[in-house]
Design a protein around this motif. Structure first.
Motif, PDB file in Angstrom:
ATOM      1  N   LYS A   8       0.843  -1.187   0.000  1.00  0.00           N
ATOM      2  CA  LYS A   8       0.000   0.000   0.000  1.00  0.00           C
ATOM      3  C   LYS A   8       0.880   1.239   0.000  1.00  0.00           C
ATOM      4  O   LYS A   8       1.792   1.348   0.815  1.00  0.00           O
ATOM      5  CB  LYS A   8      -0.908   0.016   1.233  1.00  0.00           C
ATOM      6  CG  LYS A   8      -2.131  -0.823   1.100  1.00  0.00           C
ATOM      7  CD  LYS A   8      -3.003  -0.596   2.314  1.00  0.00           C
ATOM      8  CE  LYS A   8      -4.431  -0.868   2.008  1.00  0.00           C
ATOM      9  NZ  LYS A   8      -5.302  -0.624   3.140  1.00  0.00           N
ATOM     10  N   ARG A   9       0.600   2.158  -0.906  1.00  0.00           N
ATOM     11  CA  ARG A   9       1.370   3.400  -0.947  1.00  0.00           C
ATOM     12  C   ARG A   9       0.833   4.406   0.056  1.00  0.00           C
ATOM     13  O   ARG A   9       1.536   5.300   0.481  1.00  0.00           O
ATOM     14  CB  ARG A   9       1.348   3.987  -2.344  1.00  0.00           C
ATOM     15  CG  ARG A   9       2.108   3.125  -3.331  1.00  0.00           C
ATOM     16  CD  ARG A   9       2.398   3.836  -4.622  1.00  0.00           C
ATOM     17  NE  ARG A   9       1.526   4.957  -4.900  1.00  0.00           N
ATOM     18  CZ  ARG A   9       0.815   5.092  -6.009  1.00  0.00           C
ATOM     19  NH1 ARG A   9       0.845   4.168  -6.926  1.00  0.00           N
ATOM     20  NH2 ARG A   9       0.071   6.168  -6.205  1.00  0.00           N
ATOM     21  N   TYR A  10      -0.456   4.282   0.392  1.00  0.00           N
ATOM     22  CA  TYR A  10      -1.064   5.216   1.339  1.00  0.00           C
ATOM     23  C   TYR A  10      -2.123   4.495   2.163  1.00  0.00           C
ATOM     24  O   TYR A  10      -2.559   3.405   1.821  1.00  0.00           O
ATOM     25  CB  TYR A  10      -1.675   6.420   0.618  1.00  0.00           C
ATOM     26  CG  TYR A  10      -2.760   6.068  -0.367  1.00  0.00           C
ATOM     27  CD1 TYR A  10      -4.073   5.901   0.050  1.00  0.00           C
ATOM     28  CD2 TYR A  10      -2.473   5.895  -1.722  1.00  0.00           C
ATOM     29  CE1 TYR A  10      -5.077   5.571  -0.834  1.00  0.00           C
ATOM     30  CE2 TYR A  10      -3.463   5.560  -2.611  1.00  0.00           C
ATOM     31  CZ  TYR A  10      -4.768   5.401  -2.169  1.00  0.00           C
ATOM     32  OH  TYR A  10      -5.748   5.060  -3.062  1.00  0.00           O
ATOM     33  N   GLU A  12      -5.936   5.116   3.692  1.00  0.00           N
ATOM     34  CA  GLU A  12      -7.101   5.993   3.563  1.00  0.00           C
ATOM     35  C   GLU A  12      -8.113   5.669   4.649  1.00  0.00           C
ATOM     36  O   GLU A  12      -8.451   4.514   4.867  1.00  0.00           O
ATOM     37  CB  GLU A  12      -7.749   5.843   2.188  1.00  0.00           C
ATOM     38  CG  GLU A  12      -8.852   6.845   1.949  1.00  0.00           C
ATOM     39  CD  GLU A  12      -9.294   6.903   0.505  1.00  0.00           C
ATOM     40  OE1 GLU A  12      -9.683   7.988   0.070  1.00  0.00           O
ATOM     41  OE2 GLU A  12      -9.259   5.878  -0.185  1.00  0.00           O
ATOM     42  N   ARG A  25      -6.048  10.743   3.390  1.00  0.00           N
ATOM     43  CA  ARG A  25      -5.002   9.839   2.890  1.00  0.00           C
ATOM     44  C   ARG A  25      -3.679  10.210   3.538  1.00  0.00           C
ATOM     45  O   ARG A  25      -3.242  11.355   3.465  1.00  0.00           O
ATOM     46  CB  ARG A  25      -4.868   9.955   1.375  1.00  0.00           C
ATOM     47  CG  ARG A  25      -5.940   9.227   0.633  1.00  0.00           C
ATOM     48  CD  ARG A  25      -5.669   9.245  -0.852  1.00  0.00           C
ATOM     49  NE  ARG A  25      -6.706   8.512  -1.547  1.00  0.00           N
ATOM     50  CZ  ARG A  25      -6.764   8.389  -2.856  1.00  0.00           C
ATOM     51  NH1 ARG A  25      -5.848   8.964  -3.620  1.00  0.00           N
ATOM     52  NH2 ARG A  25      -7.723   7.693  -3.415  1.00  0.00           N
ATOM     53  N   THR A  27       0.264   9.424   3.460  1.00  0.00           N
ATOM     54  CA  THR A  27       1.327   8.869   2.636  1.00  0.00           C
ATOM     55  C   THR A  27       2.671   9.177   3.282  1.00  0.00           C
ATOM     56  O   THR A  27       2.928  10.333   3.628  1.00  0.00           O
ATOM     57  CB  THR A  27       1.295   9.497   1.225  1.00  0.00           C
ATOM     58  OG1 THR A  27      -0.038   9.457   0.729  1.00  0.00           O
ATOM     59  CG2 THR A  27       2.202   8.752   0.276  1.00  0.00           C
ATOM     60  N   SER A  29       6.338  10.386   3.751  1.00  0.00           N
ATOM     61  CA  SER A  29       7.022  11.447   3.024  1.00  0.00           C
ATOM     62  C   SER A  29       8.246  11.907   3.802  1.00  0.00           C
ATOM     63  O   SER A  29       8.521  11.407   4.893  1.00  0.00           O
ATOM     64  CB  SER A  29       6.042  12.608   2.822  1.00  0.00           C
ATOM     65  OG  SER A  29       6.649  13.669   2.154  1.00  0.00           O
TER      66      SER A  29
END
Length: 136
Positions: A8-10, A12, A25, A27, A29
């Motif tokens: 999963k990139r993010y 939600e 969301r 993410t 960073s």
């Protein structure tokens, strides 16, 4: 054939308060940046208190704040929208790291505040205010 592992990139989640609803969301960073309805959170929320509500899970929860947060928020007023975003961020942090659950729960950010405006009843002026009574 080789098995593919999906990452999963993010994360939600949905946060709510009164009639405000926020899709949040989270993410990973290099630094903390919060975008609300396509605007920077400092531009969307006019007062410092509303901005502080949004970043409360990171500040009061003492969490390493290296995330890009994108929120789509609808309904309610500006204060309820800020609290809906906070609710969504808190849920996302817990989904990311289960160890943070007790810390964030103690702060009260995981509970959806159920208070809402009471409906108006017929025969009354407002929800509970009755018209003035006159004996004669």
């Amino acid at each position: 054939m080789s098995e593919k592992t999906t990452t999963k990139r993010y994360i939600e989640t949905i946060g709510r308060r009164k009639t405000a609803s926020a899709r949040v969301r989270l993410t990973p960073s290099s630094k903390l940046s919060i975008e609300v309805n396509g605007k920077e959170h400092s531009a969307y929320f006019p007062t410092d208190s509303h901005r502080a509500i949004v970043i409360d899970p990171f500040v009061k929860g003492k969490i390493d704040s290296k995330f890009t947060i994108t929120a789509l928020v609808t309904g309610g007023g500006i204060h309820a929208q800020a609290e809906a975003i906070r609710h969504g961020i808190a849920r996302a942090i817990v989904e990311l790291d289960e160890n943070e659950h007790t810390n964030i729960k103690k702060l009260g950010f995981l509970k959806r505040d159920p208070r809402a405006k009471e409906r108006r009843k017929f025969g009354l002026k407002k929800a509970r205010k009755a018209p003035q009574w006159s004996k004669r």
